[in-house]
Write a protein that holds these residues in place. Structure first.
Motif, mmCIF file in Angstrom:
data_model
loop_
_atom_site.group_PDB
_atom_site.id
_atom_site.type_symbol
_atom_site.label_atom_id
_atom_site.label_comp_id
_atom_site.label_asym_id
_atom_site.label_seq_id
_atom_site.Cartn_x
_atom_site.Cartn_y
_atom_site.Cartn_z
ATOM 1 N N TYR A 76 0.818 -1.205 0.000
ATOM 2 C CA TYR A 76 0.000 0.000 0.000
ATOM 3 C C TYR A 76 0.857 1.264 0.000
ATOM 4 O O TYR A 76 0.346 2.359 0.203
ATOM 5 C CB TYR A 76 -0.923 0.011 1.221
ATOM 6 C CG TYR A 76 -2.146 -0.868 1.057
ATOM 7 C CD1 TYR A 76 -3.285 -0.381 0.429
ATOM 8 C CD2 TYR A 76 -2.150 -2.177 1.526
ATOM 9 C CE1 TYR A 76 -4.410 -1.178 0.270
ATOM 10 C CE2 TYR A 76 -3.273 -2.981 1.374
ATOM 11 C CZ TYR A 76 -4.393 -2.477 0.747
ATOM 12 O OH TYR A 76 -5.507 -3.270 0.589
ATOM 13 N N TYR A 77 2.144 1.112 -0.234
ATOM 14 C CA TYR A 77 3.056 2.253 -0.231
ATOM 15 C C TYR A 77 3.634 2.452 -1.626
ATOM 16 O O TYR A 77 3.927 1.492 -2.336
ATOM 17 C CB TYR A 77 4.176 2.038 0.788
ATOM 18 C CG TYR A 77 3.659 2.022 2.214
ATOM 19 C CD1 TYR A 77 3.583 3.194 2.956
ATOM 20 C CD2 TYR A 77 3.220 0.834 2.796
ATOM 21 C CE1 TYR A 77 3.087 3.182 4.255
ATOM 22 C CE2 TYR A 77 2.723 0.815 4.092
ATOM 23 C CZ TYR A 77 2.658 1.998 4.814
ATOM 24 O OH TYR A 77 2.158 1.983 6.095
ATOM 25 N N GLY A 114 9.476 0.130 -7.305
ATOM 26 C CA GLY A 114 8.159 0.020 -6.702
ATOM 27 C C GLY A 114 7.127 0.843 -7.439
ATOM 28 O O GLY A 114 7.440 1.583 -8.370
ATOM 29 N N PRO A 115 5.860 0.720 -7.047
ATOM 30 C CA PRO A 115 4.775 1.435 -7.724
ATOM 31 C C PRO A 115 4.884 2.941 -7.508
ATOM 32 O O PRO A 115 5.421 3.394 -6.495
ATOM 33 C CB PRO A 115 3.518 0.877 -7.057
ATOM 34 C CG PRO A 115 3.975 0.427 -5.708
ATOM 35 C CD PRO A 115 5.369 -0.075 -5.905
ATOM 36 N N GLU A 169 -1.453 7.921 8.610
ATOM 37 C CA GLU A 169 -0.285 7.769 7.751
ATOM 38 C C GLU A 169 -0.047 9.061 6.977
ATOM 39 O O GLU A 169 -0.893 9.956 6.940
ATOM 40 C CB GLU A 169 -0.520 6.631 6.737
ATOM 41 C CG GLU A 169 -0.857 5.287 7.345
ATOM 42 C CD GLU A 169 0.361 4.426 7.571
ATOM 43 O OE1 GLU A 169 1.483 4.894 7.286
ATOM 44 O OE2 GLU A 169 0.190 3.275 8.011
ATOM 45 N N ARG A 170 1.100 9.117 6.308
ATOM 46 C CA ARG A 170 1.371 10.196 5.362
ATOM 47 C C ARG A 170 0.895 9.761 3.978
ATOM 48 O O ARG A 170 1.066 8.607 3.587
ATOM 49 C CB ARG A 170 2.858 10.534 5.332
ATOM 50 C CG ARG A 170 3.388 11.135 6.629
ATOM 51 C CD ARG A 170 4.835 11.589 6.465
ATOM 52 N NE ARG A 170 5.695 10.468 6.114
ATOM 53 C CZ ARG A 170 6.390 9.750 7.001
ATOM 54 N NH1 ARG A 170 6.292 10.023 8.289
ATOM 55 N NH2 ARG A 170 7.163 8.760 6.607
ATOM 56 N N TYR A 201 11.220 7.956 -0.980
ATOM 57 C CA TYR A 201 10.238 7.860 0.099
ATOM 58 C C TYR A 201 8.944 7.228 -0.406
ATOM 59 O O TYR A 201 8.413 7.615 -1.446
ATOM 60 C CB TYR A 201 9.935 9.237 0.686
ATOM 61 C CG TYR A 201 10.945 9.696 1.712
ATOM 62 C CD1 TYR A 201 10.913 9.194 3.008
ATOM 63 C CD2 TYR A 201 11.924 10.623 1.376
ATOM 64 C CE1 TYR A 201 11.841 9.610 3.955
ATOM 65 C CE2 TYR A 201 12.857 11.049 2.315
ATOM 66 C CZ TYR A 201 12.809 10.538 3.604
ATOM 67 O OH TYR A 201 13.730 10.952 4.532
ATOM 68 N N SER A 202 8.439 6.263 0.345
ATOM 69 C CA SER A 202 7.190 5.587 -0.019
ATOM 70 C C SER A 202 6.110 5.920 0.999
ATOM 71 O O SER A 202 6.345 5.846 2.210
ATOM 72 C CB SER A 202 7.391 4.068 -0.061
ATOM 73 O OG SER A 202 8.279 3.714 -1.096
ATOM 74 N N ASP A 203 4.941 6.284 0.500
ATOM 75 C CA ASP A 203 3.828 6.589 1.390
ATOM 76 C C ASP A 203 2.508 6.173 0.761
ATOM 77 O O ASP A 203 2.463 5.686 -0.376
ATOM 78 C CB ASP A 203 3.822 8.079 1.746
ATOM 79 C CG ASP A 203 4.796 8.393 2.870
ATOM 80 O OD1 ASP A 203 4.598 7.882 3.990
ATOM 81 O OD2 ASP A 203 5.760 9.140 2.623
#
Length: 211
Positions: A76-77, A114-115, A169-170, A201-203
Motif C-alpha cells: 500500500y506504499y 516500486g509502484p 499515515e502520510r 520515500y514511499s507513502d
C-alpha cells in the motif's frame, strides 16, 4: 327613504360582485418560484464509487475520493516517481489541479523501485451499476487537505460501503515542490504538510475523481 336604501344596496352588491369576479388574465403567482431546491448531494455522501469531499457552487459537481487506499497488489506504499528532476507542469496546488498534475507526472515519469503514486491512481477504476468509473487521479496539495478536513465523514462512509478508513499515515499529493521534492500530508494529528524526497520515500495513496 326606501328608494335611497334600495339604491345603496344595489350599488354595494355590484361593487362586491365586480371585486370578486376579476377577469384579469395574468398568470397566478407561483409562491414556490424563489424557494431554492435542497441539494441532493452533500460532503461525506457515497457517490459514483467514492466519498464526496468537495462540491462546487452548483452543488451538482465536485470531487470524490476512493473508499480505500490504493495498492499494486503487494504493498500500500508508493514512491512519487523514480528519480529527481523537474516534472513540467506538475506544480499545481489548488483544488482543481490534481488531474493535470497526474497527467504531467505520468508524461515525465522515471521508472523507480516500486509502484508510483500517480500511476496507481490513473489505473484505478470501479464499476457501479454496470458502469465503469475511471478518470481517477492523485490529489493536489489542497485536494489532499480535504481528506484531512473531512476524514471522519470519509471513514464512516467508506467503511459503510465496503471500504477502509484513512490511516494515521502520510499520503502523497500530486503537487511538486521542486525538482527533488513533492508535497505529502500527514492525515492525523494537526495534518501537517511536508515536502519529501521524490525518488525513494514511499507513502500511502488515495485517489480522487471529478464528477
Amino acid at each position: 327613504m326606501k328608494t335611497l336604501k334600495t339604491t345603496l344596496l344595489i350599488t354595494c352588491s355590484l361593487f362586491f360582485l365586480v371585486g370578486c369576479n376579476n377577469d384579469d388574465d395574468s398568470p397566478a403567482v407561483d409562491n414556490q418560484e424563489n424557494i431554492p431546491e435542497n441539494n441532493a448531494l452533500d460532503i461525506g455522501d457515497y457517490h459514483e464509487g467514492g466519498v464526496i469531499i468537495y462540491l462546487d457552487a452548483t452543488g451538482e459537481h465536485g470531487l470524490v475520493c476512493s473508499i480505500t487506499d490504493l495498492t499494486d497488489g503487494n504493498t500500500y506504499y508508493a514512491i512519487w516517481n523514480g528519480g529527481v528532476g523537474d516534472i513540467p507542469g506538475a506544480d499545481g496546488t489548488e483544488i482543481g489541479t490534481g488531474k493535470q498534475n497526474t497527467i504531467d507526472i505520468l508524461n515525465g515519469y522515471i521508472q523507480g523501485n516500486g509502484p508510483n503514486a500517480a500511476g496507481l491512481c490513473a489505473y484505478y477504476s470501479v464499476i457501479i451499476d454496470g458502469e465503469r468509473k475511471d478518470g481517477w487521479f492523485l490529489p493536489s496539495k489542497d485536494e489532499l487537505n480535504l481528506l484531512f478536513i473531512h476524514k471522519d465523514l470519509i471513514n464512516a462512509t467508506a467503511v459503510a460501503n465496503g471500504g477502509t478508513e484513512i490511516g494515521n499515515e502520510r499520503y502523497w499529493s500530486s503537487s511538486e515542490y521542486d525538482a527533488d521534492y513533492a508535497w505529502k500530508q500527514a492525515l492525523y494529528d494537526n495534518g501537517g504538510q511536508y515536502a519529501y524526497w521524490k525518488p525513494t520515500y514511499s507513502d500511502r495513496v488515495r485517489a480522487v475523481r471529478e464528477f
